[in-house]
Each structure stands twice: as C-alpha cells, then as structure tokens.
Design an enzyme around this catalytic site. Structure first.
Site, mmCIF file in Angstrom:
data_model
loop_
_atom_site.group_PDB
_atom_site.id
_atom_site.type_symbol
_atom_site.label_atom_id
_atom_site.label_comp_id
_atom_site.label_asym_id
_atom_site.label_seq_id
_atom_site.Cartn_x
_atom_site.Cartn_y
_atom_site.Cartn_z
ATOM 1 N N ARG A 1 0.773 -0.624 -0.225
ATOM 2 C CA ARG A 1 0.036 0.049 0.079
ATOM 3 C C ARG A 1 0.662 1.378 -0.084
ATOM 4 N NH1 ARG A 1 -4.979 1.921 3.784
ATOM 5 N NH2 ARG A 1 -5.498 0.567 1.975
ATOM 6 N N HIS B 1 -6.539 1.017 -6.531
ATOM 7 C CA HIS B 1 -8.162 -0.594 -5.258
ATOM 8 C C HIS B 1 -7.766 -0.683 -5.871
ATOM 9 C CE1 HIS B 1 -7.648 -0.782 -1.400
ATOM 10 N NE2 HIS B 1 -8.604 0.428 -0.665
ATOM 11 N N GLN C 1 -9.979 -3.623 -3.056
ATOM 12 C CA GLN C 1 -11.247 -2.591 -3.052
ATOM 13 C C GLN C 1 -12.158 -3.671 -3.839
ATOM 14 O OE1 GLN C 1 -12.077 -0.931 -0.144
ATOM 15 N NE2 GLN C 1 -13.835 -1.774 -0.636
ATOM 16 N N ASP D 1 -17.063 7.205 -2.102
ATOM 17 C CA ASP D 1 -15.622 7.699 -1.626
ATOM 18 C C ASP D 1 -15.102 9.086 -0.848
ATOM 19 O OD1 ASP D 1 -13.019 6.668 -0.773
ATOM 20 O OD2 ASP D 1 -11.946 7.169 -2.484
ATOM 21 N N CYS E 1 -16.406 2.031 0.503
ATOM 22 C CA CYS E 1 -15.164 1.818 0.917
ATOM 23 C C CYS E 1 -14.069 2.090 2.566
ATOM 24 C CB CYS E 1 -13.610 2.474 -0.293
ATOM 25 S SG CYS E 1 -13.198 3.542 -0.313
ATOM 26 N N ARG F 1 -13.424 -7.319 2.126
ATOM 27 C CA ARG F 1 -11.902 -7.517 1.998
ATOM 28 C C ARG F 1 -10.996 -8.314 2.430
ATOM 29 N NH1 ARG F 1 -9.774 -2.440 1.160
ATOM 30 N NH2 ARG F 1 -8.657 -4.607 0.390
HETATM 31 N N1 NVA Z 1 -9.460 7.050 -2.170
HETATM 32 C C1 NVA Z 1 -9.140 6.783 -0.974
HETATM 33 C C2 NVA Z 1 -9.672 5.561 0.022
HETATM 34 C C3 NVA Z 1 -9.346 4.552 0.788
HETATM 35 C C4 NVA Z 1 -9.516 3.388 1.318
HETATM 36 C C5 NVA Z 1 -7.650 7.134 -0.281
HETATM 37 O O1 NVA Z 1 -6.933 6.953 -1.275
HETATM 38 O O2 NVA Z 1 -7.272 7.447 0.579
HETATM 39 N N1 CP Z 2 -11.306 0.736 2.175
HETATM 40 C C1 CP Z 2 -10.102 0.512 2.504
HETATM 41 O O1 CP Z 2 -9.065 0.440 1.994
HETATM 42 O O2 CP Z 2 -9.772 0.900 3.721
HETATM 43 P P1 CP Z 2 -8.331 1.030 4.344
HETATM 44 O O3 CP Z 2 -7.596 2.767 4.610
HETATM 45 O O4 CP Z 2 -9.149 0.166 6.075
HETATM 46 O O5 CP Z 2 -7.982 -0.370 4.349
#
Ligand code: NVA
Ligand code: CP
Length: 335
Positions: A111, A138, A141, A235, A278, A317
C-alpha cells in the site's frame, strides 16, 4: 474443478486489468466459497508456513487487518512493515528492497503512493505482489465490492447500474470503473468536470465495457446521472496524500453528497438499491477530520439506512484478499 486457478498461480495483481474478466470473477466466486467455509468454522491451512510482507506507506484499517487475518486463518504469517520500519526508498531503492524481500517472503502486499513502486516490487521481487492501494488504483477493494453486489443481486450483468458519485478520478473510482466493465455492469461516474476520470483510464474501461455489452458514462449532474442506478457508491473527497486540496475539494464536491434526495433520484427506493463506500467514510461529526472540516460525502441517514451494505463490503475485503493470496500461492488440489 478450479482449473482456472492454474492461471493465477504465482501471479501479481497490479490493477484489475492485469486479470482476464473470467479470472476476476472466478476470484470473487472463490472468495464466496472461502467465506462460507470460514462461517462453518473452518480455519484451514491453505497458506501453511507462507510468509507475507505487508509494506504500508499509508494508513489502513481494513486492508491491513483483512490481509493479516486472512493469512493467519490459513496457517500463514504476515509481517506489517511501515516506511520507518524498513529502508524502502529512503536508504535502499525499491528495486533492491524487492530483491531482498523476495528472497525472504512468499508474497508482498503493498500500500503506497506510486503505482510505479508497486510495479517495481512485482518486477524485481520474484514473488507475487498485490496492490493494496496506490494513488492510481485499489483493485482489492473492488473485488470485495463485486462480491457484495453479487451477494445481494445474485448475478452481475448489464441489468445492474453502478453510479459512482464524487472524485471520479481517484484510485477507487478508477478500479471500480474497470471492475464494472469487466463483469458487464453499467457504470456512470457523476463528477464535476475537474474530477472526471482521466481520459486514458476512461477509454480503457470503455473498450472493455463495449466488448462486454455494457456502457461507461460520465455525467456532471448527479441527480441526472443516478437515474436508474442500483448502486450508489462514493468515497472520501480527499484521498490520502491530497490533504492540501481539502478546501477546494469540499467546495467542488458539496453538490455531490449522497443523501436521501439523491437515493430517491435513482427511482429505485422501492426496488434494487444499495449504498456502498470503501470506507473510512465521513458520515457524521465523530471524527477529528469532520469536526475540523465540517463536510460529509454521505449523510448519516443514508449510511445507517437499510440500503447501506458498507459493513458487508468491509468484511468482504478479508474473503477476497484471502482468495487472491490463496490463488497465487496454493495448489488448487488443496481447495
Ligand atoms: N480514495 C481513498 C481510498 C481509501 C481506502 C484514499 O486513497 O484515501
Ligand atoms: N477501504 C480500505 O482500503 O480501507 P483501509 O484504508 O482501512 O485499508
């Protein structure tokens, strides 16, 4: 049975496009199977003695815990490594890190910020690497989102319309658009002009959608765009790493909040309709961020309504990540 798994053995997931449509849907089905198995109390050993590195540059509740528990459930071990824990990119290049960790671990879930780093890990580690979110995509997800829709709707095809409302060019939106195209689900992105999907990402998804008999549209007017939708998805308005843009985004996206009026505008309040996010979501003022910025992408009324499937989605997930890792590391004869 499960012959399709041969093609996923040893494979990385950089973005949904990395997999064929069938491979993606088979993974969703495997996740459903693993979910039932766990519900029946089975904790197996499909990942017995497998070691997975979790390299995380950004915060996570779902992805981190889903991966660690999925791996432990099946007899493996996960190691959580944040940027300050290792030399990643600072004192050691991503390429060297990949070559070191690839000699130690059986797989890596990443990540971070740059999609390029995720791809470099996959290229040089020699082990499967799974994208657990980058600035651009992502994919894990969306596997969970597809499972959640399939559980409620029975099947995924052009009878389902997904309306994504908000920042139409972020990681989740990019992957959701491709995920819908790949399983033949119709997708409409409701976003202001400045946050329309990137043209190349849009064109790629449109090409896949045409092949699968569905369509991908972009619409500036949310009330118009959501007409006929069966899924309203949003989101956060400001993704991790973009915090400096908070004020500008709130101004731009306020008209795109998901509230009961927008749910009603689908015309499906009495029919097939669900709300997905998400997570984490800003739906009330019980977080430090919402107390400070005062803006919500979804009202508490919708978030807590019977339409909201966000906690099923979040649970999924774990099952989908488990399916992904198992399909890459485990022999199909063991499932
Ligand atoms: N678009 C959001 C998704 C979090 C799971 C981010 O990148 O922060
Ligand atoms: N939806 C998602 O990826 O959540 P986290 O940021 O908690 O991993």
């Amino acid at each position: 049975m499960l012959d399709w798994m041969d093609s996923l053995k040893g494979r990385s997931l950089m973005r949904l496009k990395s997999f064929t449509d069938e491979e993606m849907m088979n993974l969703v089905d495997l996740a459903a199977q693993l979910k039932s198995r766990r519900a029946a109390g089975v904790r197996g050993d499909l990942l017995h003695r497998r070691n997975i590195a979790l390299i995380f540059e950004k915060s996570s509740t779902r992805t981190r815990n889903s991966t660690l528990v999925a791996v432990r459930d099946e007899g493996g071990n996960g190691e959580y490594l944040t940027r300050p824990d290792i030399h990643f990119g600072k004192k050691e290049s991503v390429k060297d890190t990949a070559r070191v960790l690839g000699r130690i671990y059986d797989g890596i879930l990443f990540r971070g910020f740059r999609q390029r780093d995720c791809e470099e890990l996959a290229k040089y580690s020699g082990v499967p690497v799974w994208n657990g979110l980058t600035d651009d995509y992502h994919p894990t997800q969306i596997l969970a989102d597809l499972l959640t829709m399939k559980e409620s709707f029975g099947k995924l095809d052009s009878n389902t319309v997904v309306a994504y409302v908000g920042d139409g060019r972020n990681n989740v939106a990019n992957s959701l658009m491709m995920g819908c195209a790949k399983c033949g689900v119709r997708y409409v992105c409701c976003a202001p002009r400045e946050l329309r999907p990137d043209e190349a990402v849009l064109a790629e998804a449109q090409e896949v959608a045409t092949k699968n008999g569905c369509d991908i549209r972009v619409c500036e007017d949310p009330a118009e765009g959501v007409k006929g939708a069966n899924v309203l998805y949003t989101d956060v308005w400001v993704s991790m790493g973009e915090e400096a843009k908070t004020a500008e985004r709130i101004k731009m996206l306020r008209p795109y909040q998901i509230n009961m009026d927008l749910m009603r505008a689908t015309g499906n309040l009495e029919g097939r309709l669900m709300f997905l996010h998400c997570l984490p979501a800003f739906h009330d003022f019980n977080t430090e961020v919402t107390k400070e910025c005062g803006a919500l992408e979804v009202t508490d009324e919708v978030f807590e309504s019977k339409y909201s499937k966000v906690f099923d989605e979040s649970e999924n997930r774990m099952h989908t990540i488990k399916a992904l890792i198992v399909s890459a590391l485990c022999d199909k004869s063991r499932i």
